[in-house]
Design an enzyme around this catalytic site. Sequence first.
Site, short mmCIF file in Angstrom:
data_model
loop_
_atom_site.label_atom_id
_atom_site.label_comp_id
_atom_site.label_asym_id
_atom_site.label_seq_id
_atom_site.Cartn_x
_atom_site.Cartn_y
_atom_site.Cartn_z
N GLY A 68 58.99 -4.60 24.57
CA GLY A 68 59.42 -4.10 23.27
C GLY A 68 59.86 -2.64 23.31
O GLY A 68 60.85 -2.25 22.69
N THR A 69 59.14 -1.83 24.08
CA THR A 69 59.45 -0.41 24.12
C THR A 69 60.84 -0.18 24.72
O THR A 69 61.66 0.56 24.15
CB THR A 69 58.38 0.34 24.94
OG1 THR A 69 57.13 0.16 24.28
CG2 THR A 69 58.68 1.82 25.07
N GLN A 178 56.30 -7.92 16.57
CA GLN A 178 55.10 -8.57 16.01
C GLN A 178 55.39 -9.86 15.24
O GLN A 178 54.47 -10.52 14.80
CB GLN A 178 54.35 -7.59 15.09
CG GLN A 178 53.68 -6.45 15.82
CD GLN A 178 52.48 -6.88 16.65
OE1 GLN A 178 51.96 -8.00 16.53
NE2 GLN A 178 52.01 -5.99 17.51
N GLY A 199 57.22 -10.10 25.36
CA GLY A 199 56.56 -11.30 25.86
C GLY A 199 55.04 -11.32 25.70
O GLY A 199 54.46 -12.35 25.39
N CYS A 322 47.92 -0.44 21.19
CA CYS A 322 48.89 -0.40 22.28
C CYS A 322 49.70 0.88 22.26
O CYS A 322 50.45 1.16 23.18
CB CYS A 322 49.80 -1.61 22.27
SG CYS A 322 50.81 -1.71 20.82
C1 LIG Z 1 55.94 -3.33 16.35
C2 LIG Z 1 55.91 -3.04 17.81
N1 LIG Z 1 57.01 -2.60 18.42
C3 LIG Z 1 57.04 -2.33 19.74
C4 LIG Z 1 55.91 -2.49 20.52
C5 LIG Z 1 55.98 -2.17 21.99
O1 LIG Z 1 56.07 -3.36 22.74
P1 LIG Z 1 55.68 -3.38 24.31
O2 LIG Z 1 54.21 -3.24 24.39
O3 LIG Z 1 56.17 -4.71 24.79
O4 LIG Z 1 56.42 -2.26 24.93
C6 LIG Z 1 54.73 -2.91 19.93
C7 LIG Z 1 53.48 -3.04 20.71
O5 LIG Z 1 52.43 -3.23 20.18
C8 LIG Z 1 54.73 -3.21 18.53
O6 LIG Z 1 53.62 -3.64 17.92
#
Ligand SMILES: Cc1ncc(COP(=O)(O)O)c(C=O)c1O
Length: 380
Positions: A68-69, A178, A199, A322
């Site tokens: 996600g990041t 989410q 994922g 996270c």
């Molecule tokens: C709303 C949202 N966006 C982005 C992320 C980041 O995703 P990742 O951990 O796959 O980088 C998160 C992680 O909790 C999240 O809750």
Amino acid sequence: MIYLDNASTTKPSSGVIDAISDALNNFGNPSSMHRLGIDAENIIKKAKENASKILSVSPNNIYFTSGGTESNNTAIFGACHANIKKGKHIITSKIEHPSVLTPFKMLEEEGFEVSYIGTDENGILDLEEFENELREDTIFVSIMLVNNETGAIMPVDKLKPIMKKKSPKALLHIDAVQGFGKVLLKPKQWGVDLLSASGHKIHAIKGTGLLYINDNVLIKPFICGGGQQKNMRSGTENVVGISAFSKACEEICNYNAEYVRNLREKLKNGILENIDRVKINEAVSEYQAGHILNVSFLGLRSEILLHSLEMHQIYVSTGSACSTNKPMPSHVLSAIGCSAEEIDSAIRFSFSEDITDEDIDKTIEALIKEVATIRKYVRK
Ligand SMILES: Cc1ncc(COP(=O)(O)O)c(C=O)c1O
């Protein structure tokens, strides 16, 4: 163990673990021209199909990332930098994940003008403020689908029609990390240009994710090199991770949202019936995702309750675990108008289909005991 921290990460399913082991044996480089390469390429092709089914989009518009990041960073920097000549005004909300807010802050330092939209007291994006902030030179909007701390579902379906009137050049990005596979998601119908998913929130593994990019969206690649994934994300593809994500996408199609919502309601009602001085930080039911429950247990510090529950092998979170493991006041609860005491005492329970009714009964029992003990200690 009762794992109620599924918004932080989820346990890889047994199907995912099998898919990983199969992919490890299929070790070819997807760019190689021989059979081993073609086998690896087919894993990626199938993964695009599985992911695209959840979004009802073409597999050609799916790009795999490290999560996600990376998807959020690519969408935000890539689209804003590619479209800079059209304008320098961009919009997001105050309750986004740090992987959205930090790139926005960095773009602000580069000279972009940013509007941060607030929410109502239920944590739902203020559409009136959103409309007022849109300008002729707005080029980019990023709003999340489901808030990671409260589970509030944003009215992302309503954004593009408003944008078309006031900011026809603006692209719409949705951070769907989410909500992906768990709540209604119709990017085509809603006019979404870019969308991020991850994922490890759907029982795949960490370090996997996707970015959906609609046709004709001007965006600069974030990672350059050998030109893999149509030049958008160079580097030999993470075939093992992609196959894990692929399997998780296949499995999440059978997600039983009603079962998960019932677990949430059972826990919420159990807390309200048995524990006094609590506040549920939630949206009205229509805008509330069924897999997240945020509760303030007034009169105690959430970290203490978290560790007390841990002694019962019940795992929860105080906020967005996270984004940081350091206790920091939640910017989300603060933006939706919670008091300092409500923020300090907030616990996030997040559910998966692995949880049973019995797990919820045990959690309520443990909460009754631990909340009373901590409060007694605090009062002394
Ligand atoms: C709303 C949202 N966006 C982005 C992320 C980041 O995703 P990742 O951990 O796959 O980088 C998160 C992680 O909790 C999240 O809750």
